[in-house]
Design a protein around this motif. Structure first.
Motif, PDB file in Angstrom:
ATOM      1  N   TRP A   1       0.811  -1.217   0.000  1.00 10.11           N
ATOM      2  CA  TRP A   1       0.000   0.000   0.000  1.00 10.11           C
ATOM      3  C   TRP A   1       0.842   1.263   0.000  1.00 10.11           C
ATOM      4  CZ3 TRP A   1      -4.284  -2.447  -0.846  1.00 10.11           C
ATOM      5  CH2 TRP A   1      -4.513  -3.680  -0.237  1.00 10.11           C
ATOM      6  N   GLN A   2       2.144   1.158   0.299  1.00 15.85           N
ATOM      7  CA  GLN A   2       3.001   2.335   0.353  1.00 15.85           C
ATOM      8  C   GLN A   2       4.417   1.988  -0.087  1.00 15.85           C
ATOM      9  OE1 GLN A   2       2.668   3.642   4.470  1.00 15.85           O
ATOM     10  NE2 GLN A   2       1.213   5.257   3.918  1.00 15.85           N
ATOM     11  N   ASP A   3       5.100   2.973  -0.658  1.00 18.83           N
ATOM     12  CA  ASP A   3       6.537   2.923  -0.908  1.00 18.83           C
ATOM     13  C   ASP A   3       7.198   3.930   0.013  1.00 18.83           C
ATOM     14  OD1 ASP A   3       6.157   1.033  -2.809  1.00 18.83           O
ATOM     15  OD2 ASP A   3       6.545   2.327  -4.535  1.00 18.83           O
ATOM     16  N   CYS A   4       8.241   3.518   0.737  1.00 17.00           N
ATOM     17  CA  CYS A   4       8.866   4.373   1.741  1.00 17.00           C
ATOM     18  C   CYS A   4      10.363   4.460   1.516  1.00 17.00           C
ATOM     19  CB  CYS A   4       8.586   3.859   3.157  1.00 17.00           C
ATOM     20  SG  CYS A   4       6.830   3.718   3.569  1.00 17.00           S
ATOM     21  N   GLU A   5      10.950   5.523   2.030  1.00 18.10           N
ATOM     22  CA  GLU A   5      12.405   5.678   2.028  1.00 18.10           C
ATOM     23  C   GLU A   5      12.824   6.379   3.306  1.00 18.10           C
ATOM     24  OE1 GLU A   5      12.915   9.841  -0.527  1.00 18.10           O
ATOM     25  OE2 GLU A   5      13.414   7.901  -1.450  1.00 18.10           O
TER      26      GLU A   5
ATOM     27  N   PRO B   1       1.778   6.826  -0.657  1.00 13.26           N
ATOM     28  CA  PRO B   1       0.699   5.837  -0.826  1.00 13.26           C
ATOM     29  C   PRO B   1       0.574   5.399  -2.282  1.00 13.26           C
ATOM     30  CG  PRO B   1      -0.042   7.723   0.470  1.00 13.26           C
ATOM     31  CD  PRO B   1       1.275   8.102  -0.120  1.00 13.26           C
ATOM     32  N   LEU B   2       0.202   4.146  -2.468  1.00 12.42           N
ATOM     33  CA  LEU B   2       0.023   3.597  -3.809  1.00 12.42           C
ATOM     34  C   LEU B   2      -1.458   3.623  -4.147  1.00 12.42           C
ATOM     35  CD1 LEU B   2       2.447   0.525  -3.558  1.00 12.42           C
ATOM     36  CD2 LEU B   2       2.934   2.824  -4.439  1.00 12.42           C
ATOM     37  N   TYR B   3      -1.892   4.733  -4.718  1.00 12.39           N
ATOM     38  CA  TYR B   3      -3.294   4.882  -5.076  1.00 12.39           C
ATOM     39  C   TYR B   3      -3.541   4.314  -6.468  1.00 12.39           C
ATOM     40  CZ  TYR B   3      -3.573   8.127  -1.144  1.00 12.39           C
ATOM     41  OH  TYR B   3      -3.518   8.689   0.104  1.00 12.39           O
ATOM     42  N   GLY B   4      -4.812   4.051  -6.742  1.00 15.14           N
ATOM     43  CA  GLY B   4      -5.198   3.623  -8.080  1.00 15.14           C
ATOM     44  C   GLY B   4      -5.067   2.125  -8.272  1.00 15.14           C
TER      45      GLY B   4
END
Length: 247
Positions: free
Chosen positions: A50-54, A65-68
């Motif tokens: 649901w998310q990409d973080c760094e 957030p990974l929308y769509g």
């Protein structure tokens, strides 16, 4: 083995497996950046469902957030769907397991009804476990494929840059030393999902065995047969042994 032991064991394992599956689905570390050969000042990145973080060396973490739905591959969407199905089924199975426990008496529920509920919960646990294991395996396969492709591309880029007498491609993305494109490896969420799926499978098998034992212990019930002897009234002749008659 006593049905109560199988039921309680299946319920405990189902509850544990359901918690692990929910935790794995919510975790962001499904794939983490391979930090082998990186500089200490490099950015640490990791990805979830649901998310990409760094995270920077200063400890600052930023997640996107990974929308769509249309912007992602079919395999990624399949992993999401499998994990959601697994979470829903494991939660429903846990709820049914509570009501099917023999130690819980509620509205004089028959043992056969509890046995059916135990079997239903067991099948839900097994299905949820399969979904969790399958989702984590599909995601892991994508990581392996991407890792191999990215590693080969980085090797070819580094070799070409070295042959041209330059190293511009190594630091182009600011991702560290020795690689123009970051490579990712297995994150802890994958192992949590695998363990949770396995625990759910075992819990589902125990619940199914409990159903078998509960049905086996039931005594067959037949409709009662009432025997009514014939009444004898005076004046009726009833032949007996030796030709005697009732008077």
């Amino acid at each position: 083995m006593a049905p109560s032991i199988l039921q309680n064991g299946g319920f405990a394992l189902g509850l544990l497996g359901s918690s692990l599956l929910i935790a794995a689905t919510a975790m962001n570390k499904w794939s983490v950046k391979d930090r082998q050969g990186d500089l200490l000042t490099s950015v640490y990145t990791y990805k979830g469902l649901w998310q990409d973080c760094e995270t920077t060396t200063a400890g600052m973490t930023e997640c996107r957030p990974l929308y769509g739905l249309l912007g992602f591959s079919g395999s990624f969407q399949a992993v999401r769907a499998l994990m959601i199905i697994g979470v829903v089924l494991s939660a429903l199975g846990t709820l049914l397991s509570i009501f099917s426990l023999q130690c819980l008496t509620m509205n004089k529920m028959e043992d056969r009804s509890k046995a059916k509920m135990s079997l239903t919960a067991g099948l839900m646990f097994i299905t949820a476990g399969v979904c969790g294991i399958a989702g984590a395996s599909v995601y892991a396969n994508q990581i392996v494929s991407s890792f191999q492709i990215t590693a080969n591309n980085n090797y070819n880029n580094n070799y070409n840059n070295y042959g041209q007498g330059g190293f511009g491609g190594q630091y182009g993305g600011g991702m560290g030393m020795g690689a123009g494109i970051p490579t990712y490896t297995f994150g802890p969420a994958l192992f949590v999902a695998w363990i949770g799926g396995g625990v759910l499978l075992i819990g589902g098998i125990l619940k199914s065995l409990a159903f078998r034992e509960m049905v086996k212990d039931e005594k067959p019930r037949y409709p009662g047969v009432v025997y009514k002897p014939q009444s004898h009234t005076k004046g009726e002749d009833h032949p007996l042994e030796g030709g005697q008659k009732y008077v």
